[in-house]
Motif scaffolding. Structure first.
Motif, PDB file in Angstrom:
ATOM      1  N   ALA A   1       0.829  -1.220   0.000  1.00 37.29           N
ATOM      2  CA  ALA A   1       0.000   0.000   0.000  1.00 37.29           C
ATOM      3  C   ALA A   1       0.861   1.266   0.000  1.00 37.29           C
ATOM      4  N   GLY A   2       2.010   1.193  -0.687  1.00 38.31           N
ATOM      5  CA  GLY A   2       2.881   2.367  -0.778  1.00 38.31           C
ATOM      6  C   GLY A   2       3.817   2.539   0.407  1.00 38.31           C
ATOM      7  N   TRP A   3       3.863   1.522   1.300  1.00 37.71           N
ATOM      8  CA  TRP A   3       4.695   1.585   2.509  1.00 37.71           C
ATOM      9  C   TRP A   3       5.674   0.416   2.530  1.00 37.71           C
ATOM     10  N   LEU A   4       6.845   0.634   3.133  1.00 31.61           N
ATOM     11  CA  LEU A   4       7.783  -0.462   3.366  1.00 31.61           C
ATOM     12  C   LEU A   4       7.440  -1.067   4.725  1.00 31.61           C
ATOM     13  N   MET A   5       6.961  -2.307   4.711  1.00 25.00           N
ATOM     14  CA  MET A   5       6.426  -2.934   5.921  1.00 25.00           C
ATOM     15  C   MET A   5       6.993  -4.340   6.093  1.00 25.00           C
ATOM     16  N   PRO A   6       7.082  -4.821   7.345  1.00 23.56           N
ATOM     17  CA  PRO A   6       7.539  -6.202   7.571  1.00 23.56           C
ATOM     18  C   PRO A   6       6.432  -7.204   7.251  1.00 23.56           C
ATOM     19  N   VAL A   7       6.723  -8.163   6.384  1.00 23.27           N
ATOM     20  CA  VAL A   7       5.728  -9.196   6.109  1.00 23.27           C
ATOM     21  C   VAL A   7       5.834 -10.307   7.156  1.00 23.27           C
ATOM     22  N   GLU A   8       7.072 -10.529   7.670  1.00 19.97           N
ATOM     23  CA  GLU A   8       7.268 -11.488   8.756  1.00 19.97           C
ATOM     24  C   GLU A   8       8.644 -11.239   9.377  1.00 19.97           C
TER      25      GLU A   8
END
Length: 366
Positions: A23-30
């Motif tokens: 969604a346009g963000w750098l996020m941890p998937v796991e």
């Protein structure tokens, strides 16, 4: 445009989080792994960074009236410090977004919207405010948010605040309390089907809260949790995800969320007449749960067939870590939605047997 980072990005890197763009963000998937994090939330507790979510405030003497006009749920019945889940529809009855409304008082409402939709929602709200005495602000940049979820969430959070968390009822919130030495707003809400809290602070303070919660939860086997298990948890608990269970073309009635569409509320709302007509004429397609009989994991977008006829598509599908089964949701023609109906899911161009089951995959109190 480059992807944005939440105020906790550096914390995820330190914890060896596997970073993806979402969604346009750098996020941890796991971090440790989807299943371990999923099970921590179901059995103990997990901590999520949800600072990418959008926050929009609506203030003024018409605040309640205006939000009621935008939403399918009955905002006029809310009491102070209550949170309500609702949908915001377009003129055709499709869903602009699903969101939470927090009521401070009748002149001050606080909306928490999906990260991918924040700008779209803000524009939609501004476009419809003519004739209402309200001030609308997108304050997302200044807000940090974490979600502490699981049966041990209260025990972990209580160590960090003097406020008695028993006083916060489900889908209620308290503002201006201190958590880990930081001023925060805390709500008893979440997106996992478990008990838990969402904690909002100024964005510069959220890293301290994140670190202190992880320390406080060490004895309770807390784990930092990524987007991967956020999705499997919400899915098992029959909670929808925007862009999957509904979107601008899928109505809340088709997705099975009639409970949150108050067609009998006194005020008009955007999309009301279309939804009323859809209900009167009967739904042509509905969202169902299904379980695979043949081997294979169903995925979003896979086609659904019945006796060789295409009848719909999978909206979400997974191997459920809790149930140890391959299950999914599908939007299909209404005549095939009875529980027990055999259907085929096309997996790698091969029809695989499945059957319609209840969407309530888990029996959870919350």
């Amino acid at each position: 445009m480059s992807a944005k980072k939440t105020p906790l990005y550096d914390e995820h890197v330190k914890l060896n989080g596997k970073i993806v763009e979402y969604a346009g963000w750098l996020m941890p998937v796991e971090y440790e792994g989807l299943v371990a994090e999923h099970e921590a939330v179901r059995n103990d507790c997990g901590l999520f960074d949800v600072s990418h979510m959008g926050e929009i405030t609506i203030k003024g003497k018409d605040a309640t009236k205006f939000v009621d006009y935008l939403m399918t749920n009955d905002i006029s019945t809310m009491t102070d410090n209550q949170v309500i889940y609702t949908l915001m529809c377009n003129d055709n009855g499709g869903v602009v977004d699903d969101l939470l409304v927090y009521r401070y008082d009748e002149n001050y409402l606080y909306l928490v919207v999906n990260a991918a939709n924040t700008d779209k929602d803000f524009e939609w709200i501004l476009k419809h405010k003519k004739g209402f005495d309200v001030l609308v602000e997108n304050i997302s940049e200044s807000v940090g948010e974490v979600a502490l979820q699981g049966p041990k969430a209260q025990k972990v959070l209580q160590k960090l605040t003097d406020y008695d968390l028993d006083k916060i009822k489900f889908f209620h919130f308290i503002d201006d309390i201190t958590v880990a030495g930081v001023k925060a707003m805390v709500s008893r809400t979440g997106y996992t089907g478990e008990d838990g809290f969402e904690i909002y602070t100024d964005s510069e303070d959220i890293a301290k809260v994140w670190g202190e919660i992880l320390k406080s939860g060490e004895e309770e086997n807390i784990k930092p949790a990524g987007l991967g298990c956020r999705d499997t948890l919400r899915f098992e608990a029959s909670l929808p995800l925007y862009g999957h269970e509904f979107n601008d073309e899928i109505t809340p009635l088709e997705a099975g969320f009639k409970y949150f569409v108050k067609l009998d509320k006194q005020s008009d709302f955007i999309g009301k007449e279309v939804l009323k007509k859809q209900l009167e004429e009967g739904l042509k397609r509905k969202l169902v749960g299904f379980e695979m009989i043949d081997r294979g994991i169903p995925r979003e977008g896979y086609e659904v067939y019945k006796d060789g006829e295409k009848i719909g598509h999978v909206t979400t599908g997974y191997h459920s870590p809790t149930l140890k089964k391959n299950i999914g949701n599908a939007l299909i023609k209404a005549e095939y939605t009875e529980i027990g109906t055999p259907i085929d899911i096309m997996i790698r161009n091969k029809p695989c047997k499945a059957q319609v089951i209840s969407k309530k995959f888990l029996n959870k109190k919350k």
